[in-house]
Every structure is written in C-alpha cells, then in structure tokens.
Write an enzyme that holds these catalytic residues in place. Structure first.
Site, PDB file in Angstrom:
ATOM      1  N   HIS A   1      -7.836  22.977   8.127  1.00 39.76           N
ATOM      2  CA  HIS A   1      -8.760  22.443   9.128  1.00 39.76           C
ATOM      3  C   HIS A   1      -8.798  20.918   9.079  1.00 39.76           C
ATOM      4  O   HIS A   1      -8.573  20.308   8.041  1.00 39.76           O
ATOM      5  CB  HIS A   1     -10.167  23.035   8.964  1.00 39.76           C
ATOM      6  CG  HIS A   1     -10.955  22.500   7.804  1.00 39.76           C
ATOM      7  ND1 HIS A   1     -11.122  23.192   6.624  1.00 39.76           N
ATOM      8  CD2 HIS A   1     -11.651  21.349   7.650  1.00 39.76           C
ATOM      9  CE1 HIS A   1     -11.878  22.485   5.794  1.00 39.76           C
ATOM     10  NE2 HIS A   1     -12.211  21.355   6.400  1.00 39.76           N
TER      11      HIS A   1
ATOM     12  N   GLU B   1     -12.096  24.754  12.320  1.00 38.16           N
ATOM     13  CA  GLU B   1     -11.624  25.798  11.422  1.00 38.16           C
ATOM     14  C   GLU B   1     -10.450  26.552  12.042  1.00 38.16           C
ATOM     15  O   GLU B   1     -10.190  26.430  13.242  1.00 38.16           O
ATOM     16  CB  GLU B   1     -12.773  26.770  11.111  1.00 38.16           C
ATOM     17  CG  GLU B   1     -14.000  26.126  10.474  1.00 38.16           C
ATOM     18  CD  GLU B   1     -13.810  25.810   8.985  1.00 38.16           C
ATOM     19  OE1 GLU B   1     -12.657  25.753   8.520  1.00 38.16           O
ATOM     20  OE2 GLU B   1     -14.815  25.620   8.295  1.00 38.16           O
TER      21      GLU B   1
END
Length: 258
Positions: free
Chosen positions: A136, A141
């Site tokens: 990330h 994410e």
C-alpha cells in the site's frame, strides 16, 4: 521508473534529501508522507536547513493522509506528526502545510475539497511515498482503485497492527482514514518512494517488477512518467534486475538530473 540502490537506510535518506533539496530551492509544492521510513530524510533536511544550506520559505506542502476521528491536536494525528517530525524545524509557513480534514462531518466532501485544494495550488511537484509490506501507498490498501481520488478508506488489519506501536493499544488505532487516492498521487509531477529493510523487499519487487495491479497499489508507479524508487540493499534483495538498475545509474547522463 528509476531505481536507486543504496548501501543502507542512512544513504537512502541522503539520496532522498538531495532530491527534495533541489525542489525546495525552486519553491516547490511538496507532498509529504509520515510513517517511519521518511523520518531519517526529514532529519537530514532539518540539518541542512540549520546549516543554512537550504530554505523552505517559498514552499507549501500537502500531506498524504489523516486519521478520521482524531482531532488535529492529537499527538498521533498526521497534522501534528509532520509538524513534530519536520515542518516546525524549518522555515516553511505553518499555514501552508495542509492535511485532509479527518474531523469533517462528511468525509467524502472533505476528500473532494482536498483534491480541489491541491489543484488550486497548481498540483504537487514531488510526492514523497513509503510502501507498506502489503504494497500500500498512502492508505490505499490492496484492492484500491487505480484512479481513485482522496476519500475514506478502511485500514487493513495488518496496517492497524503496524501502526499500533504509536498508540496505547491496537484498539486505539482508528479504523478509518482520509487518504489521497492513487489517482491523486499519480497527478504529482514526480513520485519518490523510499523503502528500507528486508521486510519491504517483497513489496519493492512487486511494485517495480510485478504486474500493474490493484492488489499492489504501489505498482501504480509503473505508469508514472517520473518515478524514483530509492531502496537499501536489504529492500532490494528480491529485485531480479538489480544489477541493471545499478548499471543504469552508473551510466546516467549528467544532463538528466533527478
């Protein structure tokens, strides 16, 4: 993408500080990241400022992200963190250091407003990035849209665990954040990603030599026309083409610059 391999974390910080110093001298708009990896670079920049070698007085800065629900005065807010670790120690105007509003009633509106503020400032000239062990960047994410703008994200359990060291307990870590999206990040003129330590080696190999994929958000750097990745030997240990990256740097034309 240019990949610079340095001996250790200290030399990564020096190389990164060289690049930021060049931008500071031009009064650039800086994109700043928090987290552990950039701290050594910030310390080097502070030292250079204290020696009278550079000034940030003509610069402005935008942060990558902010926790939702933490007031700006909270010691672990990124608003407070970047000031404690960097900007309060140099001559950048505090009013020109911006961060997403994690206390806004409507996070979606706050995210859109932040992107508008970046655009109104003329865009970010250079964006500092770290990378998580899962690939990330910012708080985008795995699975994040590759064209996303600044918006609310739910943190991965591994990210919460990684950040728990800054809080009294894992349960004290906010679950939600406002983060520049991958689309927002990609609009910066220059992306500079730093990674140190063998725990980042898999992520570095994935972002540089793996497929472009939302599962590795940092792989978005492969699409950028001006991306620099600076890693130490430990973080480079899984790169298949490390020898070529070293050869490329050794034979870089002097006119090419950073």
């Amino acid at each position: 993408m240019e990949i610079l391999i340095r001996t250790n974390a200290a030399s990564v910080a020096t190389a990164a500080a060289d690049i930021i110093s060049d931008y500071a001298g031009r009064g650039a708009t800086l994109g700043l990241a928090t987290g552990s990896t950039p701290v050594a670079m910030y310390k080097e920049l502070i030292t250079r400022y204290q020696r009278g070698e550079l000034s940030f007085s003509q610069c402005q800065a935008f942060l990558l992200d902010e926790y939702i629900g933490l007031p700006r005065g909270h010691e672990q807010s990124y608003f407070a963190t970047i000031r404690r670790e960097f900007t309060h120690h140099v001559d950048i105007d505090d009013a020109r250091v911006y961060s997403p509003d994690g206390t806004a009633e409507n996070p979606d509106e706050a995210g859109a407003a932040y992107d508008e503020a970046i655009a109104a400032a003329g865009g970010i000239d250079i964006q500092v990035l770290g990378v998580g062990t899962d690939g990330h960047i910012g708080f985008n994410e795995p699975g994040s849209s590759l064209s996303s703008g600044t918006r609310m994200k739910t943190l991965h359990a591994s990210t919460i665990s990684d950040n728990a060291r800054f809080f009294d307990s894992t349960s004290a870590v906010p679950v939600h954040v406002l983060t520049q999206g991958l689309g927002t990040i990609s609009r910066a003129g220059h992306l500079m990603l730093l990674a140190t330590g063998s725990n980042k080696a898999e992520a570095v190999a994935a972002l540089a030599e793996g497929p472009l994929s939302a599962i590795c958000p940092a792989s978005i750097l492969q699409l950028h026309p001006h991306a620099t990745v600076i890693v130490d030997e430990a973080a480079a240990e899984q790169l298949r083409h490390a020898d070529y990256y070293r050869f490329t740097e050794a034979n870089k034309p002097s006119w090419q610059g950073h």
